[in-house]
Design a protein around this motif. Structure first.
Motif, short mmCIF file in Angstrom:
data_model
loop_
_atom_site.label_atom_id
_atom_site.label_comp_id
_atom_site.label_asym_id
_atom_site.label_seq_id
_atom_site.Cartn_x
_atom_site.Cartn_y
_atom_site.Cartn_z
N THR A 185 0.83 -1.14 0.11
CA THR A 185 -0.07 0.24 -0.03
C THR A 185 0.85 1.26 0.00
O THR A 185 0.73 2.25 -0.71
CB THR A 185 -0.86 0.00 1.16
N ALA A 246 -6.25 -0.20 -4.84
CA ALA A 246 -6.19 1.21 -5.53
C ALA A 246 -5.01 1.61 -6.17
O ALA A 246 -4.84 2.03 -7.25
CB ALA A 246 -6.99 2.20 -4.63
N LYS A 250 -3.73 1.36 -10.14
CA LYS A 250 -3.51 2.72 -10.91
C LYS A 250 -2.29 2.47 -11.66
O LYS A 250 -2.23 2.90 -12.86
CB LYS A 250 -2.95 3.75 -9.52
N ILE A 288 -11.93 -1.77 -0.64
CA ILE A 288 -11.54 -0.56 -1.45
C ILE A 288 -12.45 0.53 -1.02
O ILE A 288 -13.63 0.55 -1.41
CB ILE A 288 -11.51 -1.24 -2.69
N HIS A 292 -10.68 6.04 -3.81
CA HIS A 292 -9.38 5.56 -4.02
C HIS A 292 -9.30 4.84 -5.43
O HIS A 292 -8.28 5.07 -6.06
CB HIS A 292 -8.68 4.86 -2.98
N LEU A 293 -10.49 4.31 -5.78
CA LEU A 293 -10.49 3.53 -6.95
C LEU A 293 -10.41 4.40 -8.22
O LEU A 293 -9.96 4.03 -9.34
CB LEU A 293 -11.76 2.66 -7.10
N VAL A 349 -16.43 -2.59 -2.40
CA VAL A 349 -16.34 -1.23 -2.47
C VAL A 349 -17.10 -0.55 -1.36
O VAL A 349 -18.27 -0.65 -1.11
CB VAL A 349 -16.54 -0.57 -3.72
#
Length: 380
Positions: A185, A246, A250, A288, A292-293, A349
């Motif tokens: 993370t 997330a 990315k 999640i 952030h997603l 989520v």
């Protein structure tokens, strides 16, 4: 020594040479901080011992030292810390001392020692130290500046200065999956950051390969830090771990539009999807965060605008054709849509999902993304 008063303890420790004084001070700090309910007096004394005899930040009068520890002294101190934490079998006691040493107002000053200690715990594997480091990252926030500094230092040690030694990190997910998850993370936030934060940087190839192997070989690694409760001192409030989904998604989503063409990104994307499919059900969801997603939206929109600007002098029909046929853009959007769809389908989520869907509408048209958006709208 446990029956002595604070001044007597300090007087006794001052008779000892470094690093013996640090070793003895650690034992006393453990006694002071690991009682059932440590008193404020005991905690204040423990903090004094840390500042004077462990990190040598102050002198005997409490004045700030002008000269830091030498490189050799730092090495000696790290060895003392390594031996001490490996000798403490009780998780709560070990974490209590670890958190006291490396959190609070002095965390930044002590971050160099922490990085060297954790780096040593990877090179000479120590489950105990890695678990305590994971607890620290989670309590401070594994996307906090302190966790960022630790992750960045480990990347430098194992993937920049000694890239051939990265094989040591392959053992980490089995040795301490919670630490591996929190490290992922933190490290995910270092690369492919929003361009507003500065020049975009990409992960070293060896780091990308190692992370991909971790995620591909352990389909529950990304939620490991959420599955185990940290052993904390009495009165401490456990902080929820932020999963690396997330941040790592990315990387995979943005790689095509930044001409990062390594096939490893595709393999990592598949590994993350497989991890998402294995997320344990929870009510409410907690794996999640919706906002952030969608952190990749800004980068994608800027790329689309730049693409249109570069074709501004072309015929409108040709410009639209160029936009629609940009393979990098649509690979990026396909991966994005796949991630959103899987995340929604496994109900992992949390946050404002409706707002997330509305923000996705800002993106250039993509068939798969349109299907995902319409599917969600039809279900609500």
């Amino acid at each position: 020594m446990s029956q002595f008063s604070g001044p007597e303890i300090k007087h006794t420790l001052r008779k000892l040479e470094f690093p013996v004084c640090s070793k003895e001070a650690l034992l006393k700090i453990g006694q002071l901080t690991c009682g059932r309910v440590p008193s404020i007096k005991h905690m204040d004394l423990a903090l004094d011992l840390m500042a004077e005899f462990i990190f040598h930040e102050v002198d005997r009068r409490g004045n700030k030292r002008t000269l830091p520890l030498t490189t050799m002294q730092e090495i000696q101190l790290v060895e003392v810390l390594y031996d001490y934490f490996n000798s403490v079998n009780n998780d709560t006691a070990r974490n209590s001392v670890f958190l006291s040493l490396f959190s609070g107002t002095t965390a930044i000053i002590r971050s160099g020692i922490l990085s060297k200690l954790v780096s040593m715990a990877i090179g000479i594997p120590s489950h105990f130290i890695l678990i305590s480091a994971s607890t620290l990252m989670q309590q401070l926030g594994n996307t906090s500046p302190n966790s960022y500094r630790l992750a960045n230092a480990l990347v430098k040690d194992y993937f920049v200065l000694m890239p051939n030694s990265s094989k040591q990190l392959h053992l980490v997910p089995r040795l301490a999956p919670q630490f591996a998850s929190n490290f992922l993370t933190a490290v995910a936030d270092i690369y492919f950051a929003d361009v507003k934060k500065g020049p975009l940087i990409f992960p070293p190839a060896t780091l990308l390969e190692t992370i991909t192997d971790w995620v591909s070989e352990n389909t529950q690694l990304c939620v490991a830090a959420q599955q185990t409760q940290s052993a904390l001192p009495p009165g401490a409030i456990a902080m929820e771990a932020t999963t690396p989904f997330a941040g790592l998604l990315k990387w995979c989503i943005l790689a095509p539009i930044y001409r990062q063409t390594s096939e490893i990104y595709g393999k990592l994307h598949l590994g993350l999807i497989e991890n998402m499919l294995e997320i344990p059900h929870s009510n409410p969801p907690r794996a999640i965060f919706a906002q952030h997603l969608i952190i990749s939206i800004g980068n994608i929109c800027r790329y689309a605008v730049d693409l249109q600007n570069r074709s501004r002098k072309s015929d409108p029909t040709e410009r639209q054709k160029m936009f629609l046929e940009d393979t990098a853009l649509h690979l990026c959007l396909d991966r994005f849509a796949q991630a959103i769809q899987i995340a929604l389908s496994v109900n992992c989520v949390y946050g404002n999902i409706g707002d997330m869907i509305n923000q996705l509408k800002q993106l250039p048209f993509n068939k798969l993304m349109a299907i995902v958006i319409n599917s969600y709208k039809n279900k609500t």
